[in-house]
Design a protein around this motif. Structure first.
Motif, PDB file in Angstrom:
ATOM      1  N   VAL A   1       8.041  -6.857  -3.858  1.00  0.00           N
ATOM      2  CA  VAL A   1       7.123  -5.715  -3.802  1.00  0.00           C
ATOM      3  C   VAL A   1       5.693  -6.199  -3.558  1.00  0.00           C
ATOM      4  O   VAL A   1       4.974  -5.664  -2.706  1.00  0.00           O
ATOM      5  CB  VAL A   1       7.220  -4.867  -5.095  1.00  0.00           C
ATOM      6  N   LEU A   2       5.274  -7.213  -4.304  1.00  0.00           N
ATOM      7  CA  LEU A   2       3.924  -7.743  -4.147  1.00  0.00           C
ATOM      8  C   LEU A   2       3.717  -8.297  -2.739  1.00  0.00           C
ATOM      9  O   LEU A   2       2.677  -8.052  -2.107  1.00  0.00           O
ATOM     10  CB  LEU A   2       3.656  -8.825  -5.193  1.00  0.00           C
ATOM     11  N   GLY A   3       4.693  -9.021  -2.222  1.00  0.00           N
ATOM     12  CA  GLY A   3       4.588  -9.563  -0.866  1.00  0.00           C
ATOM     13  C   GLY A   3       4.455  -8.478   0.186  1.00  0.00           C
ATOM     14  O   GLY A   3       3.645  -8.582   1.107  1.00  0.00           O
ATOM     15  N   LEU A   4       5.238  -7.419   0.051  1.00  0.00           N
ATOM     16  CA  LEU A   4       5.165  -6.318   1.017  1.00  0.00           C
ATOM     17  C   LEU A   4       3.845  -5.558   0.915  1.00  0.00           C
ATOM     18  O   LEU A   4       3.256  -5.188   1.932  1.00  0.00           O
ATOM     19  CB  LEU A   4       6.344  -5.370   0.819  1.00  0.00           C
ATOM     20  N   VAL A   5       3.371  -5.344  -0.306  1.00  0.00           N
ATOM     21  CA  VAL A   5       2.103  -4.622  -0.493  1.00  0.00           C
ATOM     22  C   VAL A   5       0.943  -5.435   0.067  1.00  0.00           C
ATOM     23  O   VAL A   5       0.090  -4.914   0.795  1.00  0.00           O
ATOM     24  CB  VAL A   5       1.883  -4.282  -1.987  1.00  0.00           C
ATOM     25  N   VAL A   6       0.899  -6.717  -0.263  1.00  0.00           N
ATOM     26  CA  VAL A   6      -0.193  -7.565   0.217  1.00  0.00           C
ATOM     27  C   VAL A   6      -0.166  -7.668   1.742  1.00  0.00           C
ATOM     28  O   VAL A   6      -1.214  -7.579   2.396  1.00  0.00           O
ATOM     29  CB  VAL A   6      -0.131  -8.964  -0.442  1.00  0.00           C
ATOM     30  N   THR A   7       1.004  -7.835   2.318  1.00  0.00           N
ATOM     31  CA  THR A   7       1.115  -7.932   3.777  1.00  0.00           C
ATOM     32  C   THR A   7       0.644  -6.645   4.445  1.00  0.00           C
ATOM     33  O   THR A   7      -0.096  -6.683   5.434  1.00  0.00           O
ATOM     34  CB  THR A   7       2.571  -8.222   4.189  1.00  0.00           C
ATOM     35  N   THR A   8       1.047  -5.522   3.909  1.00  0.00           N
ATOM     36  CA  THR A   8       0.663  -4.244   4.499  1.00  0.00           C
ATOM     37  C   THR A   8      -0.829  -3.990   4.326  1.00  0.00           C
ATOM     38  O   THR A   8      -1.505  -3.542   5.259  1.00  0.00           O
ATOM     39  CB  THR A   8       1.492  -3.094   3.886  1.00  0.00           C
ATOM     40  N   LEU A   9      -1.363  -4.287   3.150  1.00  0.00           N
ATOM     41  CA  LEU A   9      -2.802  -4.105   2.927  1.00  0.00           C
ATOM     42  C   LEU A   9      -3.630  -5.030   3.817  1.00  0.00           C
ATOM     43  O   LEU A   9      -4.704  -4.648   4.294  1.00  0.00           O
ATOM     44  CB  LEU A   9      -3.155  -4.344   1.458  1.00  0.00           C
ATOM     45  N   ALA A  10      -3.133  -6.224   4.050  1.00  0.00           N
ATOM     46  CA  ALA A  10      -3.853  -7.165   4.911  1.00  0.00           C
ATOM     47  C   ALA A  10      -3.890  -6.678   6.350  1.00  0.00           C
ATOM     48  O   ALA A  10      -4.745  -7.114   7.122  1.00  0.00           O
ATOM     49  CB  ALA A  10      -3.200  -8.540   4.837  1.00  0.00           C
ATOM     50  N   ALA A  11      -2.996  -5.787   6.727  1.00  0.00           N
ATOM     51  CA  ALA A  11      -2.951  -5.281   8.100  1.00  0.00           C
ATOM     52  C   ALA A  11      -3.761  -4.013   8.286  1.00  0.00           C
ATOM     53  O   ALA A  11      -3.909  -3.540   9.417  1.00  0.00           O
ATOM     54  CB  ALA A  11      -1.500  -5.028   8.500  1.00  0.00           C
ATOM     55  N   VAL A  12      -4.327  -3.467   7.210  1.00  0.00           N
ATOM     56  CA  VAL A  12      -5.055  -2.202   7.334  1.00  0.00           C
ATOM     57  C   VAL A  12      -6.291  -2.361   8.218  1.00  0.00           C
ATOM     58  O   VAL A  12      -6.527  -1.559   9.122  1.00  0.00           O
ATOM     59  CB  VAL A  12      -5.426  -1.640   5.944  1.00  0.00           C
ATOM     60  N   TYR A  13      -7.099  -3.397   7.986  1.00  0.00           N
ATOM     61  CA  TYR A  13      -8.308  -3.574   8.791  1.00  0.00           C
ATOM     62  C   TYR A  13      -7.980  -3.800  10.270  1.00  0.00           C
ATOM     63  O   TYR A  13      -8.554  -3.127  11.135  1.00  0.00           O
ATOM     64  CB  TYR A  13      -9.167  -4.709   8.232  1.00  0.00           C
ATOM     65  N   PRO A  14      -7.063  -4.734  10.590  1.00  0.00           N
ATOM     66  CA  PRO A  14      -6.725  -4.884  12.011  1.00  0.00           C
ATOM     67  C   PRO A  14      -6.136  -3.608  12.622  1.00  0.00           C
ATOM     68  O   PRO A  14      -6.376  -3.315  13.797  1.00  0.00           O
ATOM     69  CB  PRO A  14      -5.685  -6.011  12.032  1.00  0.00           C
TER      70      PRO A  14
END
Length: 87
Positions: A58-71
């Motif tokens: 869950v943490l990996g998916l959340v962090v990955t998705t949040l990291a893609a918000v700006y791009p």
């Protein structure tokens, strides 16, 4: 539409990374426990902590998705044809 595509791509990439990480991590952990058993003579059982694995996923998916918000927001400013041209 471009922002959504970018977020979905990031989520899929994160899901693949989480799956590979959990599988490789479990395999290496099991080998480490087996090696410790051979070296020390103890009989330590390998247990896979499902709770921790779920939280890590869950943490990996959340962090990955949040990291893609700006791009994704940045990509949304381009026209679709212009964005595809850069690929």
């Amino acid at each position: 539409q471009i922002a959504l595509m970018t977020l979905i791509e990031a989520f899929i990439t994160g899901a693949i990374g989480v799956l590979v990480g959990l599988l490789v991590g479990a395999y290496i952990s099991r080998d480490i426990v087996n090696g410790m058993n051979l070296l020390t003579g103890y009989d330590i059982d390998f247990t896979f902590p499902i709770n921790t694995a779920v939280w890590a996923a869950v943490l990996g998916l959340v962090v990955t998705t949040l990291a893609a918000v700006y791009p994704a927001r940045h990509a949304a400013t381009y026209q679709i044809t212009e964005a595809i041209q850069h690929e």
